[in-house]
Scaffold this motif. Sequence first.
Motif, PDB file in Angstrom:
ATOM      1  N   PHE A  92      82.110  24.946   2.827  1.00  0.00           N
ATOM      2  CA  PHE A  92      80.822  24.532   3.387  1.00  0.00           C
ATOM      3  C   PHE A  92      80.160  23.410   2.590  1.00  0.00           C
ATOM      4  N   VAL A  93      80.207  23.466   1.277  1.00  0.00           N
ATOM      5  CA  VAL A  93      79.471  22.493   0.459  1.00  0.00           C
ATOM      6  C   VAL A  93      80.182  21.146   0.421  1.00  0.00           C
ATOM      7  N   ARG A  94      81.489  21.159   0.237  1.00  0.00           N
ATOM      8  CA  ARG A  94      82.246  19.908   0.149  1.00  0.00           C
ATOM      9  C   ARG A  94      83.700  20.179   0.531  1.00  0.00           C
ATOM     10  N   THR A  95      84.139  19.679   1.690  1.00  0.00           N
ATOM     11  CA  THR A  95      85.497  19.883   2.160  1.00  0.00           C
ATOM     12  C   THR A  95      86.047  18.587   2.749  1.00  0.00           C
ATOM     13  N   LEU A  96      87.373  18.519   2.937  1.00  0.00           N
ATOM     14  CA  LEU A  96      87.976  17.307   3.485  1.00  0.00           C
ATOM     15  C   LEU A  96      87.502  17.034   4.906  1.00  0.00           C
ATOM     16  N   GLU A  97      87.341  18.089   5.665  1.00  0.00           N
ATOM     17  CA  GLU A  97      86.823  17.973   7.031  1.00  0.00           C
ATOM     18  C   GLU A  97      85.599  18.870   7.154  1.00  0.00           C
ATOM     19  N   PHE A  98      84.558  18.374   7.790  1.00  0.00           N
ATOM     20  CA  PHE A  98      83.378  19.201   8.013  1.00  0.00           C
ATOM     21  C   PHE A  98      82.728  18.831   9.339  1.00  0.00           C
ATOM     22  N   LEU A  99      81.862  19.703   9.801  1.00  0.00           N
ATOM     23  CA  LEU A  99      81.135  19.480  11.053  1.00  0.00           C
ATOM     24  C   LEU A  99      79.739  18.957  10.736  1.00  0.00           C
ATOM     25  N   TRP A 100      79.242  18.118  11.615  1.00  0.00           N
ATOM     26  CA  TRP A 100      77.889  17.605  11.418  1.00  0.00           C
ATOM     27  C   TRP A 100      77.346  17.022  12.704  1.00  0.00           C
ATOM     28  N   GLN A 101      76.110  16.576  12.631  1.00  0.00           N
ATOM     29  CA  GLN A 101      75.545  15.716  13.664  1.00  0.00           C
ATOM     30  C   GLN A 101      75.195  14.404  12.988  1.00  0.00           C
TER      31      GLN A 101
ATOM     32  N   LEU B 278      66.099  -1.488  24.428  1.00  0.00           N
ATOM     33  CA  LEU B 278      65.721  -0.833  23.173  1.00  0.00           C
ATOM     34  C   LEU B 278      64.435  -0.021  23.348  1.00  0.00           C
ATOM     35  N   PRO B 279      64.211   1.020  22.545  1.00  0.00           N
ATOM     36  CA  PRO B 279      65.135   1.519  21.526  1.00  0.00           C
ATOM     37  C   PRO B 279      66.295   2.295  22.162  1.00  0.00           C
ATOM     38  N   LEU B 280      67.423   2.298  21.489  1.00  0.00           N
ATOM     39  CA  LEU B 280      68.588   3.064  21.904  1.00  0.00           C
ATOM     40  C   LEU B 280      68.727   4.232  20.924  1.00  0.00           C
ATOM     41  N   LEU B 281      68.569   5.456  21.427  1.00  0.00           N
ATOM     42  CA  LEU B 281      68.479   6.638  20.566  1.00  0.00           C
ATOM     43  C   LEU B 281      69.590   7.623  20.921  1.00  0.00           C
ATOM     44  N   LEU B 282      70.617   7.702  20.080  1.00  0.00           N
ATOM     45  CA  LEU B 282      71.763   8.564  20.351  1.00  0.00           C
ATOM     46  C   LEU B 282      72.023   9.529  19.206  1.00  0.00           C
ATOM     47  N   ASN B 283      72.653  10.650  19.559  1.00  0.00           N
ATOM     48  CA  ASN B 283      73.106  11.618  18.557  1.00  0.00           C
ATOM     49  C   ASN B 283      74.513  12.068  18.937  1.00  0.00           C
ATOM     50  N   GLN B 284      75.304  12.345  17.923  1.00  0.00           N
ATOM     51  CA  GLN B 284      76.678  12.812  18.144  1.00  0.00           C
ATOM     52  C   GLN B 284      76.944  14.069  17.320  1.00  0.00           C
ATOM     53  N   TRP B 285      77.495  15.118  17.976  1.00  0.00           N
ATOM     54  CA  TRP B 285      77.994  16.300  17.278  1.00  0.00           C
ATOM     55  C   TRP B 285      79.495  16.124  17.115  1.00  0.00           C
ATOM     56  N   ALA B 286      79.972  16.138  15.886  1.00  0.00           N
ATOM     57  CA  ALA B 286      81.376  15.795  15.668  1.00  0.00           C
ATOM     58  C   ALA B 286      81.883  16.375  14.353  1.00  0.00           C
ATOM     59  N   ASN B 287      83.159  16.126  14.086  1.00  0.00           N
ATOM     60  CA  ASN B 287      83.736  16.424  12.775  1.00  0.00           C
ATOM     61  C   ASN B 287      84.058  15.110  12.081  1.00  0.00           C
ATOM     62  N   VAL B 288      84.049  15.109  10.776  1.00  0.00           N
ATOM     63  CA  VAL B 288      84.390  13.918  10.001  1.00  0.00           C
ATOM     64  C   VAL B 288      85.338  14.314   8.873  1.00  0.00           C
ATOM     65  N   HIS B 289      86.064  13.312   8.356  1.00  0.00           N
ATOM     66  CA  HIS B 289      87.035  13.543   7.284  1.00  0.00           C
ATOM     67  C   HIS B 289      86.725  12.620   6.108  1.00  0.00           C
TER      68      HIS B 289
END
Length: 385
Positions: free
Chosen positions: A190-199, A170-181
Amino acid sequence: SCRAVEVEAVAADQQQQSKQKQQKQKQKQGKQQQQQKGGGKASEEAVTPKSEDFSRWYLDVVAKAELADYGPVRGTMVIRPYGYAIWESIQSYLDRRFKETGHQNAYFPQLIPYSFITKEAEHVEGFAPELALVTKGGGKDLEEPLVVRPTSETIINHMFAQWVQSYRDLPLLLNQWANVHRWEMRTRPFVRTLEFLWQEGHTAHATPEEAEAEAMKMLQVYKEFAVTQAAIPVIPGRKSRIESFAGANITYTIEAMMGDRKALQAGTSHNLGTNFAKAFNTQFVDEQQQLQYVHQTSWGMSTRMVGGIIMTHGDDQGLRLPPNVAPTQVCCCCGLLLSASLLLSPLFVVFDLLFNWKHPALLLTCVRLVQLAIANPLHSQTAHC
């Protein structure tokens, strides 16, 4: 007297005809100017005024600026190249800042066993209405339904429990670039959709103080981006208990005021405490050889920020972008250089076109500026397009 009245009537009629002729001529000139500027049919190309209908204005800007389009599935969007280039500007800044603060990028599966979601009571209760489930695979019913990633706290904790054994991990510090649903009922590009991109950042710490400091530090990173890059004033703060992330002890956000006087949640940072650690038995041996649960954070910013930039800076003419996130930038500088005995008028032209001249109207503007500079070499000119 009758003849005088007749003369006045004829004069009035002639004056009216003259006014109508002038109006028609102005309209014709206006159309010609629109066509010269590439405007085409002005009535078809016009953007709805913000003051008239803010929602319609926003959708007009997204469409006419070719930022995004609607996908074939209700509530989804296709991010077009210019819109994605704005997202890449956001990615570039944030990715650099994450690495500067000691985080590493990783990637976790998009399909999550449904049993993982149910392990944390508040988490499953908060996300149940928004889940998309996969029940068949390869033409057969699955033994267990799979959740299409709404967020990754559960699957990441499943892996953290295997990776973290000692305080030295520790500490374990990770980041992920992905899509979510998330199965939203009311959507907007862009404001609110079923699928969007984020980190989504995920960290594990030995003490609650370290976790709280991490949550606040990443909130500050989001604030810095909003103010210095997106030129959006924001207010950082703490969400009420009912508005907090499902499974978090505390949720912090940056809130921005949009052009319709409504607040937009532009970035979030959560102190998860030991809630997920207890659900997944994520423990470590501390320096006193005692078994402890890790203290965790998660934090994220999404393509919603693109919508925030549009709504903050756009006007009745359409899209306006702050220079630090604008995909296409041009700077033409035409000036004078003086020496002791000579008057020199060299022309300096710097083109920084990020789309390889895919915007002919922009290129023509630059060429015209160069022509003007050559025609008037003794006039110092500076133009920013």
